[in-house]
Design an enzyme around this catalytic site. Structure first.
Site, PDB file in Angstrom:
ATOM      1  N   GLU A 158      -3.785   5.773   1.761  1.00  0.00           N
ATOM      2  CA  GLU A 158      -3.891   4.151   1.853  1.00  0.00           C
ATOM      3  C   GLU A 158      -5.108   3.862   2.530  1.00  0.00           C
ATOM      4  O   GLU A 158      -6.011   4.634   3.256  1.00  0.00           O
ATOM      5  CB  GLU A 158      -2.985   3.739   2.884  1.00  0.00           C
ATOM      6  CG  GLU A 158      -1.456   3.906   2.178  1.00  0.00           C
ATOM      7  CD  GLU A 158      -0.136   3.328   3.043  1.00  0.00           C
ATOM      8  OE1 GLU A 158      -0.450   2.372   3.844  1.00  0.00           O
ATOM      9  OE2 GLU A 158       0.845   3.952   3.187  1.00  0.00           O
ATOM     10  N   LYS A 169       0.905  -1.216   0.094  1.00  0.00           N
ATOM     11  CA  LYS A 169       0.088  -0.006   0.028  1.00  0.00           C
ATOM     12  C   LYS A 169       0.774   1.069  -0.049  1.00  0.00           C
ATOM     13  O   LYS A 169       0.695   2.439  -0.684  1.00  0.00           O
ATOM     14  CB  LYS A 169      -0.729   0.045   1.090  1.00  0.00           C
ATOM     15  CG  LYS A 169      -1.949  -0.929   1.256  1.00  0.00           C
ATOM     16  CD  LYS A 169      -2.792  -0.999   2.241  1.00  0.00           C
ATOM     17  CE  LYS A 169      -2.221  -1.161   3.755  1.00  0.00           C
ATOM     18  NZ  LYS A 169      -1.851  -2.704   3.913  1.00  0.00           N
ATOM     19  N   THR A 170       1.881   1.376   0.932  1.00  0.00           N
ATOM     20  CA  THR A 170       2.554   2.562   1.078  1.00  0.00           C
ATOM     21  C   THR A 170       3.375   2.912  -0.205  1.00  0.00           C
ATOM     22  O   THR A 170       3.289   3.946  -0.684  1.00  0.00           O
ATOM     23  CB  THR A 170       3.485   2.271   2.079  1.00  0.00           C
ATOM     24  OG1 THR A 170       2.767   2.412   3.502  1.00  0.00           O
ATOM     25  CG2 THR A 170       4.613   3.598   2.468  1.00  0.00           C
TER      26      THR A 170
END
Length: 459
Positions: A166, A122-123
């Protein structure tokens, strides 16, 4: 549920204001003219930044911190019902919002809110897409779960059009969001202290996908098992990416430079081809980039802009981050704390210059360590030599009878060299005595294992 009127700023108090996401939300509210205060256990760069921008930050969580009677309290899933500030806030009749509920309300203020979800990646993917939007001069507002090096922060306050964040599935927090574009990178077992099983997790991601409006889009990894179960009954456009031509986008001709950074050609469903070169290592980043490219193309961003942005993207903190060298030993730090992430990181390391790969792994939570004990052991054996630190408890207490010694035994039973030391100091001394010039040392985990490499670089 309490609804914030963003045109009429109020006083908002954050329990745990120093968290990577909480601090970002607090900074956005400060920029909108809100009065912001909150508490955390100790000072950090994030709390110091908030203080410099006008937030009142208390260290230590106690009921006296609410003496100014804020209008709203924001909390995270890590806050328990017996927390003194939580208890006092209820006694004072102050309304509460969870972190996810506040973030969801913020998303409504933007024309194109984008939420990046998945068990892993995600990051990095959020940051890649952010890099593209910045290169395209769209002035996005960004909320990232790590320090994005291009902006030197986890937060950027921009204009009213784009909001990128996110979207974590833990405690179903992403079901409080209002995205127009959603990305699902992968779906695997994790957070089993909350979810019942993989079926429960898949249902949660399906519910997330159903949040998308008819004029929005879901970008989803077509390699996800039975992906149609996630995409069934959606009214939005569905765009897939994956490893082969069954998806709308798939990479080919993947090559690596001397530091393991890939170049690849992305093939579209219409047979179109475009080439990209990344400055971050690993095959997994080819797929992270593919998701970001698919989202950018849906937004009609020129491919030359996408190509330049991805080439310029140099990562986020704690994602295969080169910390430095000591005695000829390269020190990399990585946030990997799930077997799949460990496998991806160690596979990427094989393409990085090294004689011997050492992995210092700090397991994250007792629940996760017990649930994936065998998988952790197998994944870690991709490293030449393994050193284990104590389990980082995070939100948990030791009630499961599991320890790093248990994991060490599991790894040794696989015939692999593994050491375990209870203290960072013992680990650092062992490394200095046993690692040699040309070795690659990776500190790995979601806790504070990064300190080991940082301490070594000071010696």
């Amino acid at each position: 549920m309490y609804q914030i009127d963003f045109k009429n700023p109020i006083h908002v108090y954050f329990i745990g204001i120093g968290g990577i996401s909480m601090s970002g939300l607090a900074e956005i509210l400060l920029s909108e003219g809100f009065t912001v205060s909150g508490s955390d256990r100790q000072k950090s760069d994030l709390t110091e930044t908030l203080s410099s921008k006008g937030a009142l930050v208390y260290y230590g969580q106690k009921k006296e911190n609410l003496a100014n009677h804020p209008d709203l309290i924001v909390y995270t899933s890590a806050i328990k019902s017996d927390n003194p500030e939580f208890v006092e806030g209820q006694a004072l009749g102050i309304p509460f919002l969870s972190r996810a509920q506040l973030l969801g309300q913020m998303m409504k203020n933007y024309k194109i809110p984008i939420a990046v979800s998945g068990t892993h990646g995600k990051t990095t993917t959020t940051s890649m897409l952010s890099q593209i939007l910045l290169e395209a001069d769209t002035d996005p507002t960004l909320s990232i779960g790590g320090i994005y090096r291009t902006i030197g922060s986890n937060i950027r306050v921009g204009g009213p059009d784009y909001f990128v964040t996110e979207a974590c599935e833990y405690t179903n927090s992403f079901l409080s969001f209002f995205p127009k574009i959603g990305i699902i990178l992968n779906i695997e077992e994790d957070h089993l202290d909350f979810f019942k099983d993989i079926h429960d997790i898949r249902n949660s991601f399906h519910e997330f996908a159903k949040l998308l409006p008819a004029d929005g889009a879901l970008i989803i990894n077509g390699d996800i098992s039975k992906v149609s179960e996630i995409t069934d009954s959606l009214s939005c456009r569905i765009i897939t990416y994956g490893s082969d031509s069954n998806s709308d986008y798939h990479p080919s001709d993947i090559t690596y430079n001397e530091f393991g950074c890939p170049s690849f050609t992305l093939i579209g469903a219409d047979g179109s081809k475009a080439s990209y070169t990344l400055s971050v290592p690993g095959i997994y980043n080819v797929y992270n980039a593919s998701a970001a490219i698919a989202a950018a193309r849906f937004l009609n961003i020129d491919d030359n802009i996408i190509r330049k942005a991805l080439h310029d993207f140099n990562g986020t903190d704690r994602r295969f981050e080169l910390k430095g060298t000591v005695n000829g030993i390269s020190i990399i730090d990585d946030y990997a704390h799930h077997p799949t992430e460990i496998t991806a990181t160690l596979n990427a390391a094989t393409n990085y210059p090294h004689k011997t790969i050492w992995c210092v792994f700090q397991p994250h939570t007792y629940t996760r360590t017990k649930a994936f004990l065998h998988e952790f052991a197998k994944a870690l054996t991709l490293s030449d030599k393994i050193i284990l630190a104590d389990i980082y408890a995070a939100r948990e207490k030791d009630t499961l009878g599991i320890s790093s010694a248990t994991l060490q035994e599991e790894i040794q039973n696989l015939g692999h060299e593994c050491y375990y030391f209870p203290s960072f100091e013992e680990i650092e001394n062992f490394i200095l005595k046993n690692c040699t010039n040309g070795d690659l040392l990776i500190t790995m985990g979601a806790g504070d294992v990064v300190k080991i490499g940082e301490n070594l670089l000071k010696k």
